[in-house]
Motif scaffolding. Structure first.
Motif, PDB file in Angstrom:
ATOM      1  N   ALA A 100     -14.674 -13.807  29.295  1.00  0.00           N
ATOM      2  CA  ALA A 100     -13.534 -13.785  28.376  1.00  0.00           C
ATOM      3  C   ALA A 100     -13.091 -15.192  27.989  1.00  0.00           C
ATOM      4  O   ALA A 100     -12.431 -15.369  26.959  1.00  0.00           O
ATOM      5  N   GLN A 101     -13.468 -16.193  28.763  1.00  0.00           N
ATOM      6  CA  GLN A 101     -13.123 -17.576  28.428  1.00  0.00           C
ATOM      7  C   GLN A 101     -13.956 -18.079  27.247  1.00  0.00           C
ATOM      8  O   GLN A 101     -13.683 -19.153  26.708  1.00  0.00           O
ATOM      9  N   ALA A 102     -14.997 -17.329  26.872  1.00  0.00           N
ATOM     10  CA  ALA A 102     -15.842 -17.602  25.694  1.00  0.00           C
ATOM     11  C   ALA A 102     -16.566 -18.944  25.755  1.00  0.00           C
ATOM     12  O   ALA A 102     -16.859 -19.550  24.735  1.00  0.00           O
ATOM     13  N   ARG A 103     -16.863 -19.416  26.951  1.00  0.00           N
ATOM     14  CA  ARG A 103     -17.634 -20.653  27.110  1.00  0.00           C
ATOM     15  C   ARG A 103     -19.052 -20.352  27.589  1.00  0.00           C
ATOM     16  O   ARG A 103     -19.978 -21.082  27.274  1.00  0.00           O
ATOM     17  N   ILE A 104     -19.181 -19.296  28.357  1.00  0.00           N
ATOM     18  CA  ILE A 104     -20.492 -18.833  28.819  1.00  0.00           C
ATOM     19  C   ILE A 104     -20.988 -17.865  27.751  1.00  0.00           C
ATOM     20  O   ILE A 104     -20.422 -16.784  27.572  1.00  0.00           O
ATOM     21  N   THR A 105     -22.022 -18.265  27.032  1.00  0.00           N
ATOM     22  CA  THR A 105     -22.455 -17.475  25.876  1.00  0.00           C
ATOM     23  C   THR A 105     -23.844 -16.863  26.039  1.00  0.00           C
ATOM     24  O   THR A 105     -24.387 -16.314  25.091  1.00  0.00           O
ATOM     25  N   SER A 106     -24.403 -16.968  27.262  1.00  0.00           N
ATOM     26  CA  SER A 106     -25.736 -16.401  27.470  1.00  0.00           C
ATOM     27  C   SER A 106     -25.904 -15.998  28.925  1.00  0.00           C
ATOM     28  O   SER A 106     -25.203 -16.496  29.813  1.00  0.00           O
ATOM     29  N   PHE A 107     -26.861 -15.109  29.153  1.00  0.00           N
ATOM     30  CA  PHE A 107     -27.149 -14.710  30.523  1.00  0.00           C
ATOM     31  C   PHE A 107     -27.654 -15.900  31.324  1.00  0.00           C
ATOM     32  O   PHE A 107     -27.312 -16.047  32.496  1.00  0.00           O
ATOM     33  N   GLY A 108     -28.430 -16.775  30.715  1.00  0.00           N
ATOM     34  CA  GLY A 108     -28.957 -17.940  31.426  1.00  0.00           C
ATOM     35  C   GLY A 108     -27.850 -18.815  31.992  1.00  0.00           C
ATOM     36  O   GLY A 108     -27.895 -19.227  33.150  1.00  0.00           O
TER      37      GLY A 108
ATOM     38  N   LEU B  87     -17.668  -4.724  28.251  1.00  0.00           N
ATOM     39  CA  LEU B  87     -16.268  -4.315  28.333  1.00  0.00           C
ATOM     40  C   LEU B  87     -15.533  -4.582  27.020  1.00  0.00           C
ATOM     41  O   LEU B  87     -15.804  -5.571  26.333  1.00  0.00           O
ATOM     42  N   PRO B  88     -14.593  -3.716  26.679  1.00  0.00           N
ATOM     43  CA  PRO B  88     -13.925  -3.820  25.376  1.00  0.00           C
ATOM     44  C   PRO B  88     -12.954  -4.985  25.213  1.00  0.00           C
ATOM     45  O   PRO B  88     -12.483  -5.227  24.107  1.00  0.00           O
ATOM     46  N   HIS B  89     -12.669  -5.730  26.261  1.00  0.00           N
ATOM     47  CA  HIS B  89     -11.740  -6.860  26.102  1.00  0.00           C
ATOM     48  C   HIS B  89     -12.390  -8.031  25.362  1.00  0.00           C
ATOM     49  O   HIS B  89     -11.708  -8.947  24.927  1.00  0.00           O
ATOM     50  N   LEU B  90     -13.704  -7.997  25.224  1.00  0.00           N
ATOM     51  CA  LEU B  90     -14.419  -9.032  24.483  1.00  0.00           C
ATOM     52  C   LEU B  90     -14.557  -8.606  23.019  1.00  0.00           C
ATOM     53  O   LEU B  90     -14.697  -7.424  22.714  1.00  0.00           O
ATOM     54  N   HIS B  91     -14.550  -9.572  22.138  1.00  0.00           N
ATOM     55  CA  HIS B  91     -14.752  -9.296  20.716  1.00  0.00           C
ATOM     56  C   HIS B  91     -16.138  -8.673  20.535  1.00  0.00           C
ATOM     57  O   HIS B  91     -17.098  -9.063  21.213  1.00  0.00           O
ATOM     58  N   PRO B  92     -16.270  -7.705  19.637  1.00  0.00           N
ATOM     59  CA  PRO B  92     -17.571  -7.044  19.440  1.00  0.00           C
ATOM     60  C   PRO B  92     -18.726  -8.013  19.164  1.00  0.00           C
ATOM     61  O   PRO B  92     -19.832  -7.798  19.662  1.00  0.00           O
ATOM     62  N   LEU B  93     -18.488  -9.065  18.402  1.00  0.00           N
ATOM     63  CA  LEU B  93     -19.563 -10.022  18.137  1.00  0.00           C
ATOM     64  C   LEU B  93     -19.942 -10.795  19.401  1.00  0.00           C
ATOM     65  O   LEU B  93     -21.111 -11.113  19.612  1.00  0.00           O
ATOM     66  N   GLN B  94     -18.951 -11.095  20.236  1.00  0.00           N
ATOM     67  CA  GLN B  94     -19.234 -11.764  21.504  1.00  0.00           C
ATOM     68  C   GLN B  94     -20.020 -10.833  22.420  1.00  0.00           C
ATOM     69  O   GLN B  94     -20.995 -11.254  23.055  1.00  0.00           O
TER      70      GLN B  94
ATOM     71  N   SER C 118     -30.043 -27.496  28.685  1.00  0.00           N
ATOM     72  CA  SER C 118     -30.296 -26.639  27.532  1.00  0.00           C
ATOM     73  C   SER C 118     -29.066 -25.830  27.108  1.00  0.00           C
ATOM     74  O   SER C 118     -29.043 -25.263  26.021  1.00  0.00           O
ATOM     75  N   PHE C 119     -28.028 -25.780  27.948  1.00  0.00           N
ATOM     76  CA  PHE C 119     -26.822 -25.029  27.618  1.00  0.00           C
ATOM     77  C   PHE C 119     -25.956 -25.817  26.643  1.00  0.00           C
ATOM     78  O   PHE C 119     -26.024 -27.045  26.582  1.00  0.00           O
ATOM     79  N   SER C 120     -25.117 -25.107  25.931  1.00  0.00           N
ATOM     80  CA  SER C 120     -24.202 -25.767  24.994  1.00  0.00           C
ATOM     81  C   SER C 120     -23.258 -26.692  25.764  1.00  0.00           C
ATOM     82  O   SER C 120     -23.014 -26.483  26.960  1.00  0.00           O
ATOM     83  N   PRO C 121     -22.724 -27.703  25.099  1.00  0.00           N
ATOM     84  CA  PRO C 121     -21.754 -28.580  25.769  1.00  0.00           C
ATOM     85  C   PRO C 121     -20.567 -27.811  26.361  1.00  0.00           C
ATOM     86  O   PRO C 121     -20.099 -28.135  27.449  1.00  0.00           O
ATOM     87  N   ALA C 122     -20.103 -26.778  25.658  1.00  0.00           N
ATOM     88  CA  ALA C 122     -18.977 -25.979  26.172  1.00  0.00           C
ATOM     89  C   ALA C 122     -19.369 -25.247  27.454  1.00  0.00           C
ATOM     90  O   ALA C 122     -18.584 -25.179  28.397  1.00  0.00           O
ATOM     91  N   ALA C 123     -20.581 -24.708  27.491  1.00  0.00           N
ATOM     92  CA  ALA C 123     -21.047 -24.022  28.703  1.00  0.00           C
ATOM     93  C   ALA C 123     -21.219 -25.014  29.851  1.00  0.00           C
ATOM     94  O   ALA C 123     -20.831 -24.722  30.989  1.00  0.00           O
ATOM     95  N   GLN C 124     -21.782 -26.179  29.560  1.00  0.00           N
ATOM     96  CA  GLN C 124     -21.943 -27.198  30.604  1.00  0.00           C
ATOM     97  C   GLN C 124     -20.588 -27.589  31.181  1.00  0.00           C
ATOM     98  O   GLN C 124     -20.425 -27.682  32.397  1.00  0.00           O
ATOM     99  N   ARG C 125     -19.636 -27.821  30.315  1.00  0.00           N
ATOM    100  CA  ARG C 125     -18.294 -28.213  30.763  1.00  0.00           C
ATOM    101  C   ARG C 125     -17.676 -27.109  31.613  1.00  0.00           C
ATOM    102  O   ARG C 125     -17.082 -27.368  32.657  1.00  0.00           O
ATOM    103  N   TYR C 126     -17.812 -25.855  31.156  1.00  0.00           N
ATOM    104  CA  TYR C 126     -17.228 -24.736  31.894  1.00  0.00           C
ATOM    105  C   TYR C 126     -17.900 -24.553  33.256  1.00  0.00           C
ATOM    106  O   TYR C 126     -17.233 -24.271  34.250  1.00  0.00           O
TER     107      TYR C 126
END
Length: 181
Positions: free
Chosen positions: A100-108, A136-143, A22-30
């Motif tokens: 910060a790698q922006a591949r993990i996009t959910s708590f799940g 933490l502030p190192h992440l983009h606000p939308l992220q 159910s995870f995005s392809p980027a999350a699966q790869r990461y």
């Protein structure tokens, strides 16, 4: 009783496999890459890097993941403030790197990865580490917003956690060329 436990393992592993799917392809790869880095299953740079930037990121991840062995032994048995300080600070730092790698996009997806990196006994600590690192502030606000919205109230306030270790550890699968006959 052993037979009963073995019967239950199949459906639980299947549920883990379905969750991973159910995870995005980027999350699966990461997640697969992270498990390879953490457990030295393969030469992660050879398998996963598509360019110099990705090779650099894998080396950096490998450096961060050196703390995992010690971290697994620091998982607190209780919630006393003195017993958590060594553990939670390191888990938040590691989580901040991964988010910060922006591949993990959910708590799940995060929970799925970290249950495998740290073991089942770390489950009670994952919502706190995730929320702290996601804020933490190192992440983009939308992220930050998307990450913090991805954790459900049930996950954040769970009264208990399963002690069962994960059974499904996804790995790289080479593509096989089909030969027409």
């Amino acid at each position: 009783m052993t037979t009963q436990m073995k019967r239950a393992e199949g459906p639980l592993v299947l549920a883990e496999l379905q969750e991973f799917a159910s995870f995005s392809p980027a999350a699966q790869r990461y997640i697969r890459r992270s498990l390879d880095v953490a457990f030295c299953r393969v030469d992660a740079i050879e398998v996963w890097s598509r360019d110099k930037g990705e090779a650099r990121a894998i080396r950096e991840q490998s450096h961060f993941y050196e703390a995992l062995t010690a971290l697994r032994s620091l998982v607190p048995d209780n919630a006393g403030p003195t017993s958590i300080s060594d553990f939670i600070g390191q888990v938040i730092t590691l989580t901040a790197f991964d988010l910060a790698q922006a591949r993990i996009t959910s708590f799940g997806a995060y929970r799925f990865l970290y249950e495998r990196l740290l073991g089942a006994n770390a489950r009670p600590w994952l919502p706190a580490a995730f929320c702290a690192a996601a804020a933490l502030p190192h992440l983009h606000p939308l992220q930050r917003r998307a990450l913090l919205h991805s954790i459900s109230e049930a996950a954040a306030t769970a009264p208990g956690w399963s002690p069962r270790e994960p059974g499904f550890f996804p790995e790289w699968v080479d593509k096989v060329e089909l030969i027409a006959r």
